[in-house]
Design an enzyme around this catalytic site. Structure first.
Site, PDB file in Angstrom:
ATOM      1  N   SER A 120       0.695  -1.158  -0.165  1.00  0.00           N
ATOM      2  CA  SER A 120       0.055  -0.054   0.053  1.00  0.00           C
ATOM      3  C   SER A 120       0.907   1.184   0.236  1.00  0.00           C
ATOM      4  CB  SER A 120      -0.783  -0.017   1.299  1.00  0.00           C
ATOM      5  OG  SER A 120      -1.785   0.910   1.208  1.00  0.00           O
ATOM      6  N   LYS A 150       7.630   9.244  -5.671  1.00  0.00           N
ATOM      7  CA  LYS A 150       8.428   8.358  -5.420  1.00  0.00           C
ATOM      8  C   LYS A 150       9.971   8.851  -5.518  1.00  0.00           C
ATOM      9  CE  LYS A 150       5.190   4.908  -7.538  1.00  0.00           C
ATOM     10  NZ  LYS A 150       4.678   4.205  -8.810  1.00  0.00           N
ATOM     11  N   LYS A 190      -2.162   9.751  -8.982  1.00  0.00           N
ATOM     12  CA  LYS A 190      -2.582   8.305  -8.196  1.00  0.00           C
ATOM     13  C   LYS A 190      -4.076   8.005  -8.671  1.00  0.00           C
ATOM     14  CE  LYS A 190      -3.125   6.803  -3.486  1.00  0.00           C
ATOM     15  NZ  LYS A 190      -4.559   6.157  -3.810  1.00  0.00           N
ATOM     16  N   ARG A 221      -5.265  -7.240  -6.413  1.00  0.00           N
ATOM     17  CA  ARG A 221      -4.393  -7.034  -5.393  1.00  0.00           C
ATOM     18  C   ARG A 221      -4.518  -7.757  -3.845  1.00  0.00           C
ATOM     19  NH1 ARG A 221      -4.478  -3.509  -0.868  1.00  0.00           N
ATOM     20  NH2 ARG A 221      -2.313  -3.171   0.073  1.00  0.00           N
TER      21      ARG A 221
HETATM   22  S1  IVH Z   1       2.792   2.588  -6.374  1.00  0.00           S
HETATM   23  C1  IVH Z   1       5.085  -0.309  -3.760  1.00  0.00           C
HETATM   24  N1  IVH Z   1       1.739   4.362  -8.079  1.00  0.00           N
HETATM   25  O1  IVH Z   1      -2.592   3.591  -4.744  1.00  0.00           O
HETATM   26  C2  IVH Z   1       4.241   0.812  -4.402  1.00  0.00           C
HETATM   27  N2  IVH Z   1       0.352   3.229  -6.496  1.00  0.00           N
HETATM   28  O2  IVH Z   1      -2.789   3.490  -1.975  1.00  0.00           O
HETATM   29  C3  IVH Z   1       2.863   0.636  -4.428  1.00  0.00           C
HETATM   30  N3  IVH Z   1      -1.978   3.803  -6.718  1.00  0.00           N
HETATM   31  O3  IVH Z   1      -2.481   0.035  -4.146  1.00  0.00           O
HETATM   32  C4  IVH Z   1       2.071   1.419  -5.322  1.00  0.00           C
HETATM   33  N4  IVH Z   1      -1.667   5.315  -8.488  1.00  0.00           N
HETATM   34  O4  IVH Z   1      -3.755   1.126  -6.220  1.00  0.00           O
HETATM   35  C5  IVH Z   1       1.601   3.596  -7.240  1.00  0.00           C
HETATM   36  N5  IVH Z   1       1.085   5.959  -9.585  1.00  0.00           N
HETATM   37  C6  IVH Z   1       0.984   5.173  -8.685  1.00  0.00           C
HETATM   38  C7  IVH Z   1      -0.468   4.733  -8.315  1.00  0.00           C
HETATM   39  C8  IVH Z   1      -0.562   3.707  -7.136  1.00  0.00           C
HETATM   40  C9  IVH Z   1      -2.436   4.509  -7.770  1.00  0.00           C
HETATM   41  C10 IVH Z   1      -2.717   2.940  -5.904  1.00  0.00           C
HETATM   42  C11 IVH Z   1      -2.495   1.498  -5.875  1.00  0.00           C
HETATM   43  C12 IVH Z   1      -2.151   1.356  -4.443  1.00  0.00           C
HETATM   44  C13 IVH Z   1      -2.748   2.460  -4.006  1.00  0.00           C
HETATM   45  C14 IVH Z   1      -2.004   2.556  -2.552  1.00  0.00           C
END
Ligand code: IVH
Length: 703
Positions: free
Chosen positions: A91, A315, A141, A162
């Protein structure tokens, strides 16, 4: 309600009761959320979860393995074959404003600087300043559903949701129909590639879908996320294909045999070159100042795109630094989700009505003049309970503020007092159940109001729906709609009635034929052979979930022994204690339930555990762990969380949710709880891996 008899008296038992209430409440809402039927806003869920975390921290003995604090996300549905995620799908931690974003940036810098200092003068580790081009990769996001897609030799072989992060559901059949997701990668594909991303529904497609739903007389989906979830979890892939889902790929999960990269941005470019859809707004930015400007800009533009995003993900771009920052139990330390603040609108509160839930809980909700907020049209919103309505003092006729924060279900914040009609009166909770007309009750000290009429049609339906469920008696071919029809047409008056259905009459009903009636009859007949643990779970006994049902069945063997057991004997059951014992005893003492049990017995239900030697009859296994307490944390390969617990219990051990000085061993899988590991290390409790756990189960000895 009975209260635990503790030495420190009232305060501790009040906490215990609250912990149990919160655990049950959160599990309930978590199930609704993952079934796309949420009843409370995410914000409320998070607040309740925080309260529970705080209480469990103070009272670790109350942490139950089923507690919502012990898992990330929802358990996978067994209808779709389970797929293990390696590495787990994590998450993200959230930043709710720019200050929290800055605080995260500071933490990242401090952690990296500390690492560098530890490395000493010999070979200084690189910091963000050394990383080069940009410090951060910033992406949208996306507000959809996370999936993992696996390619072998460039060909799509599997896709999974997931789920709980460790194990998801196989949705390959649906994912193959998503046009954005290539079946075959372009160019030089690696031997194995697992990518993660978000399945979404574009707003324009969503509107078309709802227009079609309306034409067919079907219910509209509340928002694109729900519609995407419903579309992905279709058994019939043709339906998924029709829905026009889209996909954005944002993360490399696992690769074998491909090139190596040093940054997230490079990785995204490579994924794009393989034909995977990478979003054009994924950017590399030099520093925090640039990130702040970027997120502010996108906050303004949040409704300009044809898909929803509820924030941005920041990130650390450099993969080496990501590796050094690592992950905690829930999420990586190298990323943060900057969430947009909730959106608010005003509208008219037309009326406050009360809905009745499956076990009789009466929940007030607001009927609103439809208002567009946070990307959806809102016409109803839950008001939770009587105290909430009083605290907000919202009254029919008021102009109210409605807020929606990236969550599915919006909330009524409060009235706009300046616009209140001076003649308005506070709302009063109705006296009678809107379904059966009998008086509602609110027990002292409880926030919930209940319909206590055992024969309220809503409760009959609730009991039957739970009884037939897959984890319960597993009676197929009897969905909610048909249960509703049977109850309202007088064909079904309670659970026992399932075994007395008039199949000739059903065969005459619209939508039924000989085959479907035969299927239904066979499924009901087969359920009579279900073992005792399933029956106990199916009976909707408070506190008796699947795990407790198995423990109870294993402890007593048949229903008559349970009926004869007093509270003391029940309290002796592994993990029960006086509160659960009292609840079970009270349930079995209720005359309605006695009648129900006797009715079921007459229809020929088995009401016993499986043959000795089966997993259910615990005593058959060698009691290698008698008197030992073993804690499991993190994802094991060969056991689900429940299976690991069962394996320990079946061998005479106990499996509490937290480590103490008396713990015999802490078993760690992937991503164990950091606090558990720390506690074990500081208390001298052996920390063992899965292989050693297996040995412990077999021999009772640590290697
Ligand atoms: S990275 C280890 N990048 O947000 C990295 N997640 O709140 C984990 N999500 O379960 C995810 N856009 O469903 C990442 N650009 C993005 C994202 C993203 C949406 C969602 C994803 C994750 C959730 C976490």
């Amino acid at each position: 309600m009975a209260v635990a008899d503790t030495a420190d008296g009232g305060a501790a038992s009040a906490s215990a009761a609250r912990v149990r209430e919160l655990q049950a409440l959160l599990n309930h809402h978590s199930a609704l959320y993952y079934a796309d039927k949420p009843e409370i806003p995410d914000g409320d869920f998070d607040r309740l979860l925080k309260e529970l975390e705080a209480l469990e921290e103070q009272h670790p003995e109350l942490v139950h393995p089923d507690s919502p604090t012990q898992r990330v996300g929802a358990p996978p549905d067994t209808a779709f074959a389970p797929v293990r995620h390696q590495p787990p799908m994590m998450s993200l931690h959230n930043a709710l404003d720019l200050d929290e974003l800055r605080a995260w940036h500071e933490r990242v810098h401090r952690a990296l600087a500390a690492g560098t200092a530890r490395a000493g003068g010999e070979q200084a580790l690189p910091t963000m300043e050394d990383a080069g081009v940009g410090d951060y990769a910033v992406e949208l996001k996306f507000d959809g559903l996370a999936i993992s897609v696996r390619y072998e030799d460039g060909v799509l072989v599997r896709a999974a949701t997931r789920g709980d992060g460790r194990t998801g559901e196989d949705v390959t059949h649906s994912v193959r129909t998503i046009a954005d997701i290539p079946i075959r990668l372009q160019g030089d594909a690696p031997a194995v590639l697992e990518v993660r991303g978000e399945v979404i529904l574009r707003l324009s497609t969503f509107e078309q879908l709802n227009a079609r739903q309306a034409e067919r007389g079907e219910k509209a989906y509340v928002n694109p996320r729900n519609a995407a979830a419903g579309s992905l979890r279709q058994k019939d892939a043709r339906v998924t294909a029709e829905r026009g889902l889209s996909f954005w790929c944002y993360q490399l999960g696992y690769a074998e045999g491909g090139p190596t990269f040093s940054s997230q941005m490079q990785t995204l470019q490579w994924l794009k070159s393989l034909g995977l859809p990478v979003n054009q707004y994924s950017v590399g930015l030099a520093d925090l100042v640039a990130v702040e400007a970027h997120v502010t800009d996108f906050e303004r533009r949040r409704h300009d795109l044809d898909y929803e995003f509820d924030g941005l993900v920041v990130k650390v771009d450099d993969l080496g630094l990501q590796g050094r920052l690592g992950v905690d139990a829930k999420a990586p330390r190298w990323a943060i989700a900057y969430k947009f603040p909730p959106e608010e609108r005003t509208t008219k509160l037309l009326d406050i009505e009360v809905s009745i839930g499956p076990s009789g809980q009466a929940t007030p909700f607001a009927r609103l003049e439809p208002v567009f907020v946070g990307g959806v049209t809102v016409a109803t919103a839950t008001l939770h309970n009587e105290d909430q309505v009083a605290a907000k003092d919202v009254r029919p006729g008021d102009t109210v503020i409605v807020r929606r924060a990236g969550e599915v279900i919006p909330e009524v914040v409060g009235p706009v007092l300046s616009e209140r009609d001076p003649g308005s009166e506070p709302w009063v909770f109705p006296r009678d159940c809107p379904v059966c007309g009998r008086p509602l009750q609110r027990a002292e000290g409880m926030s919930a109001t209940q319909c206590v009429n055992y024969w309220c049609p809503r409760q009959i339906r609730g009991r039957v729906e739970h009884f037939v469920g897959r984890a319960a008696m597993d009676i197929e071919f009897l969905g909610e709609r048909n249960i509703d029809r049977f109850v309202s047409e007088g064909l079904l008056d309670d659970v026992v009635g399932l075994y007395k259905l008039d199949f000739e009459e059903i065969e005459q009903m619209e939508g039924f034929g000989q085959t479907s009636v035969n299927n239904l009859r066979n499924s009901i007949e087969a359920s009579k052979q279900q073992p005792l643990s399933r029956l106990l779970f199916a009976l909707s006994i408070p506190e008796i979930g699947q795990v407790n049902a198995q423990v109870l069945a294993a402890a007593f063997g048949d229903i008559d022994s349970i009926l004869a057991a007093d509270s003391d004997a029940l309290a002796e059951v592994e993990g029960f204690g006086p509160i659960i014992a009292a609840s079970v005893r009270a349930w079995f003492d209720d005359p309605h339930n006695r009648t129900l049990i006797e009715g079921l017995r007459k229809t020929g239900l088995r009401m016993e555990v499986d043959e000795p030697g089966s997993a259910e009859a615990g005593e058959a296994l060698p009691q290698t762990l008698a008197g030992m307490s073993v804690v499991v944390s993190g994802a094991l390969e060969g056991f689900s969380r429940d299976e690991a617990k069962q394996a320990i219990l079946a061998r005479g051990g106990s499996a509490p949710g937290s480590v103490s000085g008396r713990t015999a061993a802490l078993v760690v899988g992937a991503d164990p709880g950091a606090s558990k590991v720390r506690k074990a290390e500081s208390s001298g409790v052996p920390v063992i891996d899965e292989a050693a756990f297996q040995q412990l189960l077999d021999t009772g000895q640590l290697p």
